[in-house]
Every structure is written in C-alpha cells, then in structure tokens.
Design a protein around this motif. Structure first.
Motif, short mmCIF file in Angstrom:
data_model
loop_
_atom_site.label_atom_id
_atom_site.label_comp_id
_atom_site.label_asym_id
_atom_site.label_seq_id
_atom_site.Cartn_x
_atom_site.Cartn_y
_atom_site.Cartn_z
N ASP A 1 15.04 14.66 -11.18
CA ASP A 1 16.24 13.84 -11.27
C ASP A 1 16.97 13.97 -9.94
OD1 ASP A 1 18.16 12.19 -12.25
OD2 ASP A 1 19.27 13.79 -13.28
N ASP A 2 16.71 13.04 -9.04
CA ASP A 2 17.21 13.14 -7.68
C ASP A 2 18.33 12.16 -7.36
OD1 ASP A 2 15.85 10.82 -7.75
OD2 ASP A 2 14.43 11.32 -6.17
N GLY A 3 18.65 11.30 -8.29
CA GLY A 3 19.70 10.33 -8.02
C GLY A 3 19.28 9.23 -7.06
N GLY A 4 18.00 9.00 -6.93
CA GLY A 4 17.52 7.91 -6.10
C GLY A 4 17.18 8.30 -4.67
N PHE A 5 17.27 9.57 -4.32
CA PHE A 5 16.98 9.98 -2.94
C PHE A 5 15.55 9.65 -2.55
CE2 PHE A 5 15.27 13.16 -0.02
CZ PHE A 5 16.02 12.86 1.09
N PHE A 6 14.60 9.97 -3.44
CA PHE A 6 13.20 9.74 -3.10
C PHE A 6 12.86 8.26 -3.10
CE2 PHE A 6 13.01 14.19 -4.47
CZ PHE A 6 12.47 14.73 -3.31
N LYS A 7 13.52 7.47 -3.93
CA LYS A 7 13.34 6.02 -3.88
C LYS A 7 13.84 5.48 -2.54
CE LYS A 7 11.91 3.97 -7.68
NZ LYS A 7 10.61 3.39 -7.74
N MET A 8 15.00 5.98 -2.11
CA MET A 8 15.55 5.55 -0.83
C MET A 8 14.62 5.98 0.31
SD MET A 8 19.13 6.50 1.02
CE MET A 8 18.53 8.10 1.49
N ALA B 1 0.83 -1.21 0.00
CA ALA B 1 0.00 0.00 0.00
C ALA B 1 0.86 1.26 0.00
CB ALA B 1 -0.94 0.00 1.21
N ILE B 2 1.93 1.26 0.77
CA ILE B 2 2.84 2.42 0.78
C ILE B 2 3.48 2.58 -0.58
CG2 ILE B 2 5.00 3.32 1.73
CD1 ILE B 2 4.19 2.02 4.38
N TYR B 3 3.92 1.49 -1.18
CA TYR B 3 4.55 1.54 -2.50
C TYR B 3 3.57 2.08 -3.55
CZ TYR B 3 7.15 0.13 -6.62
OH TYR B 3 7.82 0.12 -7.80
N MET B 4 2.32 1.58 -3.54
CA MET B 4 1.33 2.03 -4.52
C MET B 4 0.93 3.48 -4.27
SD MET B 4 -0.97 -1.44 -5.06
CE MET B 4 -2.41 -0.58 -4.59
N LEU B 5 0.77 3.86 -3.02
CA LEU B 5 0.42 5.24 -2.70
C LEU B 5 1.53 6.19 -3.12
CD1 LEU B 5 -1.72 7.05 -1.38
CD2 LEU B 5 -0.49 6.76 0.78
N TRP B 6 2.76 5.79 -2.88
CA TRP B 6 3.90 6.60 -3.30
C TRP B 6 3.93 6.75 -4.81
CZ3 TRP B 6 7.50 8.88 -0.03
CH2 TRP B 6 8.60 9.46 -0.65
N ALA B 7 3.67 5.65 -5.52
CA ALA B 7 3.67 5.69 -6.98
C ALA B 7 2.55 6.57 -7.51
CB ALA B 7 3.55 4.28 -7.55
N ILE B 8 1.39 6.52 -6.88
CA ILE B 8 0.26 7.35 -7.34
C ILE B 8 0.52 8.82 -7.06
CG2 ILE B 8 -2.16 7.89 -6.86
CD1 ILE B 8 -2.58 4.86 -6.43
N LEU B 9 1.00 9.14 -5.87
CA LEU B 9 1.18 10.54 -5.50
C LEU B 9 2.37 11.21 -6.17
CD1 LEU B 9 0.34 10.42 -1.70
CD2 LEU B 9 -1.09 11.26 -3.55
N PHE B 10 3.45 10.46 -6.37
CA PHE B 10 4.67 11.10 -6.85
C PHE B 10 5.10 10.67 -8.24
CE2 PHE B 10 5.05 11.19 -2.18
CZ PHE B 10 5.04 12.57 -2.02
N SER B 11 4.26 9.94 -8.97
CA SER B 11 4.65 9.50 -10.31
C SER B 11 4.63 10.66 -11.30
CB SER B 11 3.74 8.37 -10.79
OG SER B 11 2.41 8.85 -10.92
N TRP B 12 3.84 11.65 -11.06
CA TRP B 12 3.74 12.77 -11.99
C TRP B 12 4.86 13.79 -11.81
CZ3 TRP B 12 3.00 17.49 -9.63
CH2 TRP B 12 2.59 17.46 -8.30
N ILE B 13 5.60 13.71 -10.71
CA ILE B 13 6.71 14.63 -10.48
C ILE B 13 7.96 14.06 -11.15
CG2 ILE B 13 8.19 15.73 -8.78
CD1 ILE B 13 5.87 15.52 -6.80
N GLU B 14 8.55 14.84 -12.04
CA GLU B 14 9.75 14.40 -12.76
C GLU B 14 10.96 15.13 -12.18
OE1 GLU B 14 9.88 12.93 -16.21
OE2 GLU B 14 7.78 12.38 -16.30
#
Length: 146
Positions: free
Chosen positions: A40-47, A25-38
C-alpha cells in the motif's frame, strides 16, 4: 515511391508506433514483475512506472508526431508553396529528435542512445535542419534534358 513527404510520414509513424510498443511493453513488464507484490504505497510505484514510460516512450512519440506534421510542410513545398520557413517547427523537431536520440536531456533526464530510436531521432533532426524545401527536392525526379 519518390516522394519525400511519404518517407517523412513513414519515419514519423515508425517512431510513433515504436514508442507505443515500448510504452506497452514497459507497462506489461511492470505488471508481470510487480503484480504479486502487495504494497500500500499510495500510488508511488504507479507514478514511478509512468515516469519510466515517459522517459522511454515520450521522446520518440513526440519526435514522430512532429515528423508527421513536418511531412505536411514538405508536401506543401513539393506542391509549390515555399513562402514560409516554419522555423519554430524546425527548431522544436530538431530538439525533440536530439532528445529522442539521447543527445540532449529534458531537466537532466535522458537515456543513452541504445535503440533504433537514436537513428530515427537523428534522421528527424537532419530533415528539420535541412528544411522542408530541401527535403521536398531530395527525391525529386531528375529533369530530362532535350
């Protein structure tokens, strides 16, 4: 069912499945909320997302996994093998249950007990404190007196 090892397994698997659902649920919610933001963070937000999943889902997953392992010890005690105390498993299970309940933290990271995981974690802590022999005798049918 009157077998304590069965109910320990149920307790453990409910925690494991619940932790997997929370993580998904956290993974899907994160994908829904932040998928539209482009960005280039170098993986910080994924971490950051995986850190949040770790904080929310790993403690109940670990507690559930250890509770299922503890259920094997309860089954062995129910079958008559009561020789060893399994104190390392009991201590680690009790600490992980308290971590899942939000009572203690890991490196200062904990969440307040706001979910059913708090109750399940405290139940796992209780069976770890009482031990596998007592838990095996908990749901034992009473002996009929002649």
């Amino acid at each position: 069912m009157t077998r304590a090892d069965f109910w320990c397994r149920v307790l453990g698997w409910v925690q494991i499945v619940g932790a997997a659902v929370v993580g998904a649920a956290i993974y899907m919610l994160w994908a829904i909320l932040f998928s539209w933001i482009e960005i280039d963070d170098g993986g910080f937000f994924k971490m950051l997302m995986w850190f949040i999943v770790f904080i929310m889902a790993f403690p109940p997953f670990l507690t559930g996994l250890l509770t299922v392992v503890f259920a094997d010890k309860v089954e062995q005690a129910r079958n008559g093998f009561r020789e060893s105390s399994h104190w390392v498993l009991r201590v680690v299970l009790a600490l992980s249950g308290l971590w899942s309940a939000g009572v203690i933290g890991f490196v200062g990271v904990t969440l307040p007990p706001i979910t059913i995981f708090a109750v399940l974690g405290l139940a796992s802590t209780l069976i770890a404190i009482l031990g596998h022999e007592w838990t095996a005798d908990l749901f034992k049918p009473s002996e009929a007196q002649p």
